[in-house]
Design an enzyme around this catalytic site. Sequence first.
Site, mmCIF file in Angstrom:
data_model
loop_
_atom_site.group_PDB
_atom_site.id
_atom_site.type_symbol
_atom_site.label_atom_id
_atom_site.label_comp_id
_atom_site.label_asym_id
_atom_site.label_seq_id
_atom_site.Cartn_x
_atom_site.Cartn_y
_atom_site.Cartn_z
ATOM 1 N N ASN A 136 -0.168 -15.396 2.966
ATOM 2 C CA ASN A 136 -1.234 -15.606 3.946
ATOM 3 C C ASN A 136 -2.579 -15.245 3.359
ATOM 4 O O ASN A 136 -3.606 -15.790 3.728
ATOM 5 C CB ASN A 136 -1.037 -14.678 5.153
ATOM 6 C CG ASN A 136 0.110 -15.124 6.023
ATOM 7 O OD1 ASN A 136 0.115 -16.253 6.474
ATOM 8 N ND2 ASN A 136 1.078 -14.251 6.230
ATOM 9 N N ASN A 137 -2.564 -14.264 2.478
ATOM 10 C CA ASN A 137 -3.819 -13.686 1.989
ATOM 11 C C ASN A 137 -4.257 -14.335 0.689
ATOM 12 O O ASN A 137 -3.450 -14.836 -0.088
ATOM 13 C CB ASN A 137 -3.662 -12.172 1.804
ATOM 14 C CG ASN A 137 -3.342 -11.497 3.109
ATOM 15 O OD1 ASN A 137 -2.281 -10.908 3.255
ATOM 16 N ND2 ASN A 137 -4.220 -11.608 4.071
ATOM 17 N N SER A 150 -7.019 -0.796 10.425
ATOM 18 C CA SER A 150 -7.549 -1.986 9.751
ATOM 19 C C SER A 150 -8.949 -2.300 10.224
ATOM 20 O O SER A 150 -9.281 -2.095 11.408
ATOM 21 C CB SER A 150 -6.638 -3.170 10.052
ATOM 22 O OG SER A 150 -7.244 -4.363 9.626
ATOM 23 N N ASN A 201 9.637 -6.662 4.936
ATOM 24 C CA ASN A 201 8.700 -7.464 4.149
ATOM 25 C C ASN A 201 8.503 -6.827 2.769
ATOM 26 O O ASN A 201 7.400 -6.825 2.223
ATOM 27 C CB ASN A 201 7.356 -7.562 4.903
ATOM 28 C CG ASN A 201 6.446 -8.597 4.306
ATOM 29 O OD1 ASN A 201 6.900 -9.584 3.719
ATOM 30 N ND2 ASN A 201 5.150 -8.376 4.416
ATOM 31 N N TYR A 237 -2.300 -8.789 16.370
ATOM 32 C CA TYR A 237 -2.187 -7.812 15.282
ATOM 33 C C TYR A 237 -3.276 -6.749 15.383
ATOM 34 O O TYR A 237 -2.993 -5.538 15.381
ATOM 35 C CB TYR A 237 -2.278 -8.518 13.914
ATOM 36 C CG TYR A 237 -2.594 -7.556 12.795
ATOM 37 C CD1 TYR A 237 -1.635 -6.667 12.335
ATOM 38 C CD2 TYR A 237 -3.870 -7.506 12.227
ATOM 39 C CE1 TYR A 237 -1.936 -5.756 11.334
ATOM 40 C CE2 TYR A 237 -4.172 -6.603 11.224
ATOM 41 C CZ TYR A 237 -3.196 -5.727 10.786
ATOM 42 O OH TYR A 237 -3.503 -4.819 9.805
ATOM 43 N N ILE A 267 0.846 -1.206 0.000
ATOM 44 C CA ILE A 267 0.000 0.000 0.000
ATOM 45 C C ILE A 267 0.878 1.253 0.000
ATOM 46 O O ILE A 267 0.569 2.232 -0.682
ATOM 47 C CB ILE A 267 -0.952 -0.005 1.211
ATOM 48 C CG1 ILE A 267 -1.742 -1.317 1.245
ATOM 49 C CG2 ILE A 267 -1.909 1.180 1.140
ATOM 50 C CD1 ILE A 267 -2.570 -1.514 2.504
ATOM 51 N N ARG A 282 -10.156 -21.624 8.596
ATOM 52 C CA ARG A 282 -8.922 -21.150 9.234
ATOM 53 C C ARG A 282 -9.303 -20.564 10.597
ATOM 54 O O ARG A 282 -10.208 -19.707 10.661
ATOM 55 C CB ARG A 282 -8.284 -20.073 8.345
ATOM 56 C CG ARG A 282 -6.985 -19.497 8.879
ATOM 57 C CD ARG A 282 -6.288 -18.614 7.852
ATOM 58 N NE ARG A 282 -7.058 -17.436 7.470
ATOM 59 C CZ ARG A 282 -6.633 -16.514 6.606
ATOM 60 N NH1 ARG A 282 -5.448 -16.643 6.014
ATOM 61 N NH2 ARG A 282 -7.385 -15.469 6.296
ATOM 62 N N PRO A 283 -8.633 -20.985 11.672
ATOM 63 C CA PRO A 283 -8.993 -20.449 12.993
ATOM 64 C C PRO A 283 -8.941 -18.926 12.991
ATOM 65 O O PRO A 283 -8.009 -18.334 12.442
ATOM 66 C CB PRO A 283 -7.917 -21.023 13.920
ATOM 67 C CG PRO A 283 -7.386 -22.219 13.208
ATOM 68 C CD PRO A 283 -7.519 -21.931 11.738
ATOM 69 N N PHE A 316 2.582 3.778 7.472
ATOM 70 C CA PHE A 316 2.210 2.411 7.112
ATOM 71 C C PHE A 316 3.065 1.364 7.842
ATOM 72 O O PHE A 316 2.614 0.247 8.033
ATOM 73 C CB PHE A 316 2.430 2.165 5.612
ATOM 74 C CG PHE A 316 1.528 2.926 4.697
ATOM 75 C CD1 PHE A 316 0.210 2.560 4.528
ATOM 76 C CD2 PHE A 316 2.007 4.019 3.975
ATOM 77 C CE1 PHE A 316 -0.629 3.245 3.660
ATOM 78 C CE2 PHE A 316 1.184 4.708 3.105
ATOM 79 C CZ PHE A 316 -0.137 4.329 2.954
ATOM 80 N N LYS A 318 -3.318 -2.431 16.303
ATOM 81 C CA LYS A 318 -3.932 -1.332 15.539
ATOM 82 C C LYS A 318 -4.912 -0.562 16.420
ATOM 83 O O LYS A 318 -4.982 0.671 16.379
ATOM 84 C CB LYS A 318 -4.636 -1.884 14.294
ATOM 85 C CG LYS A 318 -3.685 -2.438 13.242
ATOM 86 C CD LYS A 318 -2.844 -1.334 12.617
ATOM 87 C CE LYS A 318 -1.836 -1.846 11.617
ATOM 88 N NZ LYS A 318 -0.968 -0.791 11.065
HETATM 89 N N1 UFG Z 1 -8.812 -17.542 2.287
HETATM 90 C C1 UFG Z 1 -8.854 -18.782 1.685
HETATM 91 N N2 UFG Z 1 -7.671 -19.355 1.322
HETATM 92 C C2 UFG Z 1 -6.463 -18.749 1.506
HETATM 93 C C3 UFG Z 1 -6.428 -17.487 2.127
HETATM 94 C C4 UFG Z 1 -7.619 -16.911 2.513
HETATM 95 O O1 UFG Z 1 -9.933 -19.355 1.504
HETATM 96 O O2 UFG Z 1 -5.432 -19.340 1.154
HETATM 97 C C5 UFG Z 1 -10.074 -16.874 2.643
HETATM 98 C C6 UFG Z 1 -10.213 -16.513 4.103
HETATM 99 O O3 UFG Z 1 -10.755 -17.577 4.839
HETATM 100 C C7 UFG Z 1 -11.133 -15.300 4.029
HETATM 101 C C8 UFG Z 1 -10.770 -14.646 2.698
HETATM 102 O O4 UFG Z 1 -10.133 -15.670 1.942
HETATM 103 O O5 UFG Z 1 -12.478 -15.716 3.965
HETATM 104 C C9 UFG Z 1 -9.822 -13.468 2.830
HETATM 105 O O6 UFG Z 1 -8.682 -13.882 3.569
HETATM 106 P P1 UFG Z 1 -7.348 -12.988 3.589
HETATM 107 O O7 UFG Z 1 -6.336 -13.722 4.409
HETATM 108 O O8 UFG Z 1 -6.978 -12.577 2.228
HETATM 109 O O9 UFG Z 1 -7.839 -11.686 4.333
HETATM 110 P P2 UFG Z 1 -8.411 -11.525 5.805
HETATM 111 O O10 UFG Z 1 -9.769 -10.936 5.646
HETATM 112 O O11 UFG Z 1 -8.296 -12.716 6.638
HETATM 113 O O12 UFG Z 1 -7.313 -10.540 6.382
HETATM 114 C C10 UFG Z 1 -7.157 -9.246 5.906
HETATM 115 C C11 UFG Z 1 -5.741 -8.703 6.134
HETATM 116 C C12 UFG Z 1 -5.460 -8.574 7.574
HETATM 117 C C13 UFG Z 1 -6.543 -7.886 8.273
HETATM 118 C C14 UFG Z 1 -7.864 -8.528 7.960
HETATM 119 C C15 UFG Z 1 -9.046 -7.867 8.534
HETATM 120 O O13 UFG Z 1 -4.814 -9.558 5.549
HETATM 121 O O14 UFG Z 1 -4.267 -7.851 7.749
HETATM 122 O O15 UFG Z 1 -8.064 -8.496 6.574
HETATM 123 O O16 UFG Z 1 -10.119 -8.797 8.499
HETATM 124 F F1 UFG Z 1 -6.357 -7.963 9.598
#
Ligand code: UFG
Length: 347
Positions: A203-204, A130, A41, A154, A18, A297-298, A86, A158
């Site tokens: 992760n995302n 966030s 990162n 995390y 960002i 995912r927990p 940021f 914030k």
């Molecule tokens: N998901 C999957 N498979 C993956 C990764 C994610 O199915 O491999 C799903 C998650 O379960 C969720 C959606 O995709 O339903 C979005 O997940 P992300 O990890 O992309 O995003 P999050 O909403 O979990 O997290 C993001 C930011 C965080 C922030 C959060 C606020 O990455 O920094 O939004 O909810 F804290």
Amino acid sequence: MSTDRTGTILVTGAAGFIGSHTCVDLLSAGYRVVGVDNFLNSSPRVLERVRKVATGEFEFVRLDVRDRDALAEVFRRWPIDAVVHFAARKAVGESVEMPLEYYDANVNATLGLVGVMAEHDVRRLVFSSSCAIYGAVDRVPITEDTPARPTNPYSRTKWMCEQILADVCAQDQGWHITSLRYFNPIGAHPSGLLGEDPHGVPNNVMPFIAQVAVGRRDELAVFGDDYPTPDGTGVRDYIHVVDLAEGHRLALDHLGDQAGHRVINLGTGRGTSVLELLAAFSAACGRVLPHRVVPRRPGDVAALVADATLAREALGWTARSGVAQMCRDAWEFQRLNPAGYDDEKGV
Ligand code: UFG
């Protein structure tokens, strides 16, 4: 875009996803930008890309925001008018594993930054917050007055930073601070030069899908299809990173409107499920991307969607791009930079 803005803006975390897009937006609008980053990162190569995409005066110093002496030197060297902060750690799971690092990198760094700003009589700040601080909400869309219920280290960092900033503003009316609570930033710069390039396994969901599309991963693991949502998969409010960057510029432009701390959501107000996002990306890259449903995912919640009314009213900001455009731009970046910024063959 107008190019009549003047002023010098310090952007911390300038090489991040960002941060880099916001530097481009600010430079294109006429601001002089001083970026800082420790590349924890991110890649130094981002800086060349920013300079390619945007003309304008872009200075950069490699430093860790927790290093107050190095930060103070930046304020001595340039006439900083305002700061966009940021620099932070941002992975929820990692924050559970290493809470002290998160409190140090996020809360301690913000404390130090605000202290150095005060010493140099700079009291204008846009803070990167966030939607994670809302936690599991009872209903969507989410307005800014929804009580914060952060559920992991995390999001607690914030939330703590927001409270610190509110207290600072309450004590000294000279401060103008806006905390932007963003929903799920995805997409990439339409040039294909800037995008999301996380270190290690993403992760995302969006960078993971993009890496499936380019052949670096076999399939997307969909985390649960038994949520109370239309297709059972998690729903999020995805926002184009270029729209988000513009939101930061508008927040800066409007800092003078009122003293004190204010909080504004940046989202589109539209929810998209994991399967819908996967379908949109498949359309963008011209291939049906494989997936497999695995357990939840927990810590994940069913749905997070912004009420973006305040951003429109206070900043005149609304998101322009839909999910199809976000996927097209993310795919273009991944296609041109298959191994991310460290790919020698990249554009
Ligand atoms: N998901 C999957 N498979 C993956 C990764 C994610 O199915 O491999 C799903 C998650 O379960 C969720 C959606 O995709 O339903 C979005 O997940 P992300 O990890 O992309 O995003 P999050 O909403 O979990 O997290 C993001 C930011 C965080 C922030 C959060 C606020 O990455 O920094 O939004 O909810 F804290």
